[in-house]
Design a protein around this motif. Structure first.
Motif, mmCIF file in Angstrom:
data_model
loop_
_atom_site.group_PDB
_atom_site.id
_atom_site.type_symbol
_atom_site.label_atom_id
_atom_site.label_comp_id
_atom_site.label_asym_id
_atom_site.label_seq_id
_atom_site.Cartn_x
_atom_site.Cartn_y
_atom_site.Cartn_z
ATOM 1 N N THR A 45 -0.714 -5.865 15.742
ATOM 2 C CA THR A 45 -0.766 -5.741 17.194
ATOM 3 C C THR A 45 0.093 -6.858 17.778
ATOM 4 O O THR A 45 -0.189 -8.037 17.556
ATOM 5 C CB THR A 45 -2.210 -5.885 17.698
ATOM 6 N N ARG A 92 -15.104 -7.639 -7.085
ATOM 7 C CA ARG A 92 -16.055 -8.734 -6.817
ATOM 8 C C ARG A 92 -17.470 -8.196 -6.592
ATOM 9 O O ARG A 92 -18.437 -8.947 -6.593
ATOM 10 C CB ARG A 92 -15.577 -9.588 -5.632
ATOM 11 N N PRO A 120 -3.075 -9.684 6.759
ATOM 12 C CA PRO A 120 -1.838 -10.430 6.469
ATOM 13 C C PRO A 120 -1.951 -11.438 5.338
ATOM 14 O O PRO A 120 -0.967 -11.703 4.640
ATOM 15 C CB PRO A 120 -1.517 -11.119 7.808
ATOM 16 N N LYS A 121 -3.165 -11.972 5.111
ATOM 17 C CA LYS A 121 -3.248 -13.007 4.059
ATOM 18 C C LYS A 121 -2.970 -12.438 2.665
ATOM 19 O O LYS A 121 -2.680 -13.173 1.732
ATOM 20 C CB LYS A 121 -4.583 -13.746 4.109
ATOM 21 N N TYR A 122 -3.054 -11.118 2.518
ATOM 22 C CA TYR A 122 -2.791 -10.509 1.207
ATOM 23 C C TYR A 122 -1.416 -9.841 1.139
ATOM 24 O O TYR A 122 -1.087 -9.194 0.147
ATOM 25 C CB TYR A 122 -3.855 -9.451 0.902
ATOM 26 N N ALA A 152 -4.382 4.532 7.641
ATOM 27 C CA ALA A 152 -5.389 3.574 7.190
ATOM 28 C C ALA A 152 -6.228 3.169 8.393
ATOM 29 O O ALA A 152 -5.708 3.043 9.496
ATOM 30 C CB ALA A 152 -4.683 2.344 6.631
ATOM 31 N N THR A 153 -7.513 2.950 8.163
ATOM 32 C CA THR A 153 -8.337 2.518 9.292
ATOM 33 C C THR A 153 -8.447 0.990 9.354
ATOM 34 O O THR A 153 -8.887 0.446 10.348
ATOM 35 C CB THR A 153 -9.757 3.118 9.184
ATOM 36 N N HIS A 154 -8.020 0.328 8.288
ATOM 37 C CA HIS A 154 -8.063 -1.141 8.310
ATOM 38 C C HIS A 154 -6.783 -1.695 8.941
ATOM 39 O O HIS A 154 -5.842 -0.953 9.227
ATOM 40 C CB HIS A 154 -8.244 -1.705 6.894
ATOM 41 N N GLY A 175 -11.554 -0.640 2.579
ATOM 42 C CA GLY A 175 -10.523 -0.413 1.563
ATOM 43 C C GLY A 175 -10.338 1.054 1.216
ATOM 44 O O GLY A 175 -9.263 1.464 0.777
ATOM 45 N N LEU A 210 -0.524 -1.423 11.390
ATOM 46 C CA LEU A 210 0.510 -2.109 12.174
ATOM 47 C C LEU A 210 -0.062 -3.345 12.859
ATOM 48 O O LEU A 210 -1.195 -3.319 13.357
ATOM 49 C CB LEU A 210 1.065 -1.165 13.247
ATOM 50 N N ILE A 230 -4.030 -5.662 -2.676
ATOM 51 C CA ILE A 230 -4.912 -4.975 -1.725
ATOM 52 C C ILE A 230 -5.286 -3.567 -2.212
ATOM 53 O O ILE A 230 -4.563 -2.963 -2.999
ATOM 54 C CB ILE A 230 -4.213 -4.904 -0.339
ATOM 55 N N ILE A 251 0.835 -1.207 0.000
ATOM 56 C CA ILE A 251 0.000 0.000 0.000
ATOM 57 C C ILE A 251 0.864 1.250 0.000
ATOM 58 O O ILE A 251 0.608 2.197 -0.739
ATOM 59 C CB ILE A 251 -0.952 -0.010 1.222
ATOM 60 N N TYR A 304 -9.300 -6.146 -6.118
ATOM 61 C CA TYR A 304 -10.189 -7.305 -6.000
ATOM 62 C C TYR A 304 -11.455 -7.051 -5.166
ATOM 63 O O TYR A 304 -12.541 -7.545 -5.466
ATOM 64 C CB TYR A 304 -9.418 -8.501 -5.393
ATOM 65 N N ASP A 305 -11.278 -6.251 -4.095
ATOM 66 C CA ASP A 305 -12.393 -6.065 -3.155
ATOM 67 C C ASP A 305 -13.568 -5.352 -3.802
ATOM 68 O O ASP A 305 -14.728 -5.648 -3.490
ATOM 69 C CB ASP A 305 -11.911 -5.299 -1.908
ATOM 70 N N THR A 338 -3.731 -5.013 8.976
ATOM 71 C CA THR A 338 -2.636 -5.396 8.075
ATOM 72 C C THR A 338 -3.052 -6.441 7.028
ATOM 73 O O THR A 338 -2.261 -6.766 6.150
ATOM 74 C CB THR A 338 -1.481 -5.993 8.900
HETATM 75 P P1 NAP Z 1 -7.847 -6.363 8.743
HETATM 76 O O1 NAP Z 1 -6.394 -6.411 8.572
HETATM 77 O O2 NAP Z 1 -8.459 -4.998 8.675
HETATM 78 O O3 NAP Z 1 -8.498 -7.283 7.622
HETATM 79 C C1 NAP Z 1 -9.805 -7.809 7.681
HETATM 80 C C2 NAP Z 1 -10.386 -7.912 6.304
HETATM 81 O O4 NAP Z 1 -10.785 -6.597 5.870
HETATM 82 C C3 NAP Z 1 -9.448 -8.400 5.212
HETATM 83 O O5 NAP Z 1 -9.327 -9.779 5.214
HETATM 84 C C4 NAP Z 1 -10.153 -7.843 3.992
HETATM 85 O O6 NAP Z 1 -11.361 -8.555 3.746
HETATM 86 C C5 NAP Z 1 -10.598 -6.468 4.479
HETATM 87 N N1 NAP Z 1 -9.568 -5.447 4.223
HETATM 88 C C6 NAP Z 1 -8.664 -4.933 5.105
HETATM 89 N N2 NAP Z 1 -7.909 -4.010 4.510
HETATM 90 C C7 NAP Z 1 -8.317 -3.929 3.228
HETATM 91 C C8 NAP Z 1 -7.906 -3.162 2.113
HETATM 92 N N3 NAP Z 1 -6.905 -2.271 2.180
HETATM 93 N N4 NAP Z 1 -8.551 -3.346 0.945
HETATM 94 C C9 NAP Z 1 -9.536 -4.241 0.862
HETATM 95 N N5 NAP Z 1 -9.983 -4.991 1.865
HETATM 96 C C10 NAP Z 1 -9.379 -4.848 3.044
HETATM 97 O O7 NAP Z 1 -8.285 -6.984 10.133
HETATM 98 P P2 NAP Z 1 -7.682 -8.205 10.961
HETATM 99 O O8 NAP Z 1 -7.371 -9.328 10.008
HETATM 100 O O9 NAP Z 1 -8.650 -8.409 12.046
HETATM 101 O O10 NAP Z 1 -6.341 -7.656 11.597
HETATM 102 C C11 NAP Z 1 -5.030 -7.987 11.140
HETATM 103 C C12 NAP Z 1 -3.988 -7.259 11.990
HETATM 104 O O11 NAP Z 1 -4.126 -5.837 11.822
HETATM 105 C C13 NAP Z 1 -4.059 -7.518 13.488
HETATM 106 O O12 NAP Z 1 -2.736 -7.614 13.992
HETATM 107 C C14 NAP Z 1 -4.722 -6.249 14.034
HETATM 108 O O13 NAP Z 1 -4.391 -6.017 15.355
HETATM 109 C C15 NAP Z 1 -4.138 -5.211 13.121
HETATM 110 N N6 NAP Z 1 -4.962 -3.972 13.008
HETATM 111 C C16 NAP Z 1 -4.269 -2.816 12.826
HETATM 112 C C17 NAP Z 1 -4.980 -1.632 12.648
HETATM 113 C C18 NAP Z 1 -4.182 -0.357 12.406
HETATM 114 O O14 NAP Z 1 -2.969 -0.414 12.266
HETATM 115 N N7 NAP Z 1 -4.816 0.804 12.360
HETATM 116 C C19 NAP Z 1 -6.371 -1.616 12.640
HETATM 117 C C20 NAP Z 1 -7.054 -2.826 12.799
HETATM 118 C C21 NAP Z 1 -6.330 -4.016 12.982
HETATM 119 P P3 NAP Z 1 -11.539 -9.708 2.618
HETATM 120 O O15 NAP Z 1 -10.611 -10.809 2.988
HETATM 121 O O16 NAP Z 1 -12.984 -10.050 2.717
HETATM 122 O O17 NAP Z 1 -11.201 -9.097 1.308
#
Ligand code: NAP
Length: 458
Positions: free
Chosen positions: A91, A430, A378-380, A372-374, A356, A89, A386, A29, A426-427, A376
């Motif tokens: 956690t 679909r 990790p699977k992508y 970013a509010t989302h 996203g 980041l 992403i 990103i 992709y998000d 990491t």
């Molecule tokens: P996540 O990383 O936000 O991902 C959850 C799902 O949200 C992904 O599998 C994906 O869904 C979708 N997504 C997230 N980011 C996207 C993007 N840029 N574009 C498109 N789709 C996106 O949540 P998590 O898996 O619960 O957390 C993973 C790690 O991130 C943990 O260590 C957590 O503590 C940390 N975290 C950090 C922050 C931050 O730094 N501000 C915030 C939240 C969580 P699909 O698989 O359905 O496509």
């Protein structure tokens, strides 16, 4: 000229901006986002302005290099340069830190989380009229149940606290706490509330918004959520008197505008129908409220002048969840306590494209981190798939904060154009018919081309 909460700040033409790349998908990103930022700044200012990006470390990269999840130098750099941008980041699990994001907010006292939620044409949405949503949420960042003051069920501390409450504070009353409870504390202060509401109102005035809505659950939690509402109105009328009108004041003034001969009592009856059945005390208080309002502001706000003021109103938290779905266009700025703000931010974001492309910033008095509010995702990670939209739009917020409106506008327009062309990651692909799936890097390239900037071949 930029400003921090109404205080002007001079921004150099060639600032140094620290960035934290972020873990997992953060790497892809950031690579894409920084290309978009540089292209927009170059296009907008032709070299008269530029950003020197300065990498600072947090998360996995910091742990690997310095054996420290959040080095002091990172904090010092953000203090020095005041504005920073970051990807998501991880956690740390068992790292002694609850969350690096929370730690950054606490150390720098970034007390306000700002989440603009706006529709960009072409974005897939689950609602009929996503274009009605254009709201900025100001969420308190340091208090409420997020203060992290809690005791686990069964521990001696929890038992001690429950005993104290049951035998001392609740003695003689009908309420007792079950012995097998965990306990959390929900502090909400005058200080925390007023500085948050001040920032929301200042933003609304700077951006000529029509209303600031205080969101609370004050009907149930009177001394925390209810106090948030009360302190919010106090702040609005004490510090911004000339520029604001509260919803109730607008009723009083409008009644008088429509019927100048109206007495205070008649006016009060229009505000609270059925007043004849109320207690004497209630009636007396209402008459006083109406009289004070007219004495204080009719001269400045009367005869329709109130319609040009910033409206301060409030809504109960559960009702605002309905309102943002059914009548989103009636709201422009929401000021919320921490937990309600967390929920409502994501509920609003879901209507206009989801995580996203949901940008955010954490802002205090003098420092701001755009992020970013989302998480990491990790699977992508490192797959170049992403959606980089959340960090790109966080950059838009940052440029607006710096007063670099032209660069911000260019990025927003090119993002919208790229999505309208259905070139999406992709998000979105679909969820959209006939869309072309592009990689993270390709999305950035499309955006840059849509700014009218040539992209060099790799
Ligand atoms: P996540 O990383 O936000 O991902 C959850 C799902 O949200 C992904 O599998 C994906 O869904 C979708 N997504 C997230 N980011 C996207 C993007 N840029 N574009 C498109 N789709 C996106 O949540 P998590 O898996 O619960 O957390 C993973 C790690 O991130 C943990 O260590 C957590 O503590 C940390 N975290 C950090 C922050 C931050 O730094 N501000 C915030 C939240 C969580 P699909 O698989 O359905 O496509």
């Amino acid at each position: 000229m930029a400003s921090f909460n109404g205080v002007p700040v001079r921004v150099p033409d060639h600032p140094i901006v620290p960035f934290i790349e972020g873990d997992g998908t953060g790497r892809d990103i950031w690579k894409a986002s920084v290309r978009v930022f540089d292209a927009a700044v170059e296009k907008a200012y032709q070299g008269k302005r530029s950003v020197t990006w300065y990498e600072v470390f947090a998360g996995e990269k910091a742990k690997a290099r310095f054996q420290n999840w959040l080095p002091d130098d990172t904090i010092s750099a953000i203090r020095e340069f005041r504005v920073a941008i970051k990807g998501p980041l991880t956690t740390p699990v068992g790292g002694g830190i609850r969350s690096l994001n929370v730690a950054l907010r606490q150390i720098l006292d970034l007390y306000c989380c700002v989440r603009p939620v706006k529709y960009y044409a072409g974005v897939p949405s689950p609602v009929k009229h996503p274009e009605r949503m254009n709201i900025v949420i100001f969420r308190e960042n340091t208090e409420d149940v997020y203060a992290g003051i809690e005791w686990e069920e069964g521990t001696s501390d929890a038992k001690r606290l429950i005993e104290f409450l049951n035998k001392d504070m609740l003695k003689g009353g009908k309420k007792q706490i079950r012995l097998d409870s965990g306990i959390g504390i929900k502090p909400m202060s005058v200080t925390g509330t007023k500085r948050l509401v001040r920032m929301a109102i200042q933003h609304a005035l700077d951006n000529k918004n029509k209303a600031v809505t205080l969101v609370h659950k004050g009907n149930i939690q009177k001394f925390t959520e209810g106090a948030f509402r009360k302190w919010g109105y106090e702040l609005a009328t004490e510090e911004f008197r000339a520029h604001v009108v509260t919803e109730r004041e607008s009723w009083v003034i409008d009644n008088k505008d429509k019927n100048p001969g109206l007495t205070v009592e008649e006016n009060a009856n229009l505000i609270e129908p059925g007043l004849e059945f109320a207690t004497d005390d209630f009636r007396r208080d209402l008459y006083k409220e109406v009289k004070d309002c007219l004495d204080c502001i009719y001269a400045t706000h009367g005869k329709g002048a109130w319609k040009k003021k910033l409206m301060i109103n409030d809504r109960i938290a559960d009702s605002i969840f309905q309102q943002v779905v059914t009548r989103a266009d009636e709201y422009s700025v929401l000021a919320t306590p921490n937990l309600n703000g967390d929920y409502i931010s994501d509920a609003c974001a879901a209507q206009v494209g989801g995580l996203g492309i949901a940008p955010g910033a954490n802002i205090g008095d003098g420092y701001a981190i755009f992020e970013a509010t989302h998480g990491t995702a990790p699977k992508y990670a490192d797959k170049d798939v992403i959606n980089p939209g959340s960090v790109i739009l966080s950059g838009v917020m940052m440029f607006r904060h710096l007063g670099w409106t032209e660069a911000a506008d260019l990025i927003e327009q090119s993002l919208e154009r790229t999505i309208e062309q259905k070139k999406v990651t992709y998000d979105f692909e679909r969820l959209m018919e006939g869309a072309t799936k592009v990689k993270t890097s390709e999305f950035a390239t499309c955006m840059i081309e849509n700014m009218g900037v040539a992209v060099a071949a790799d």
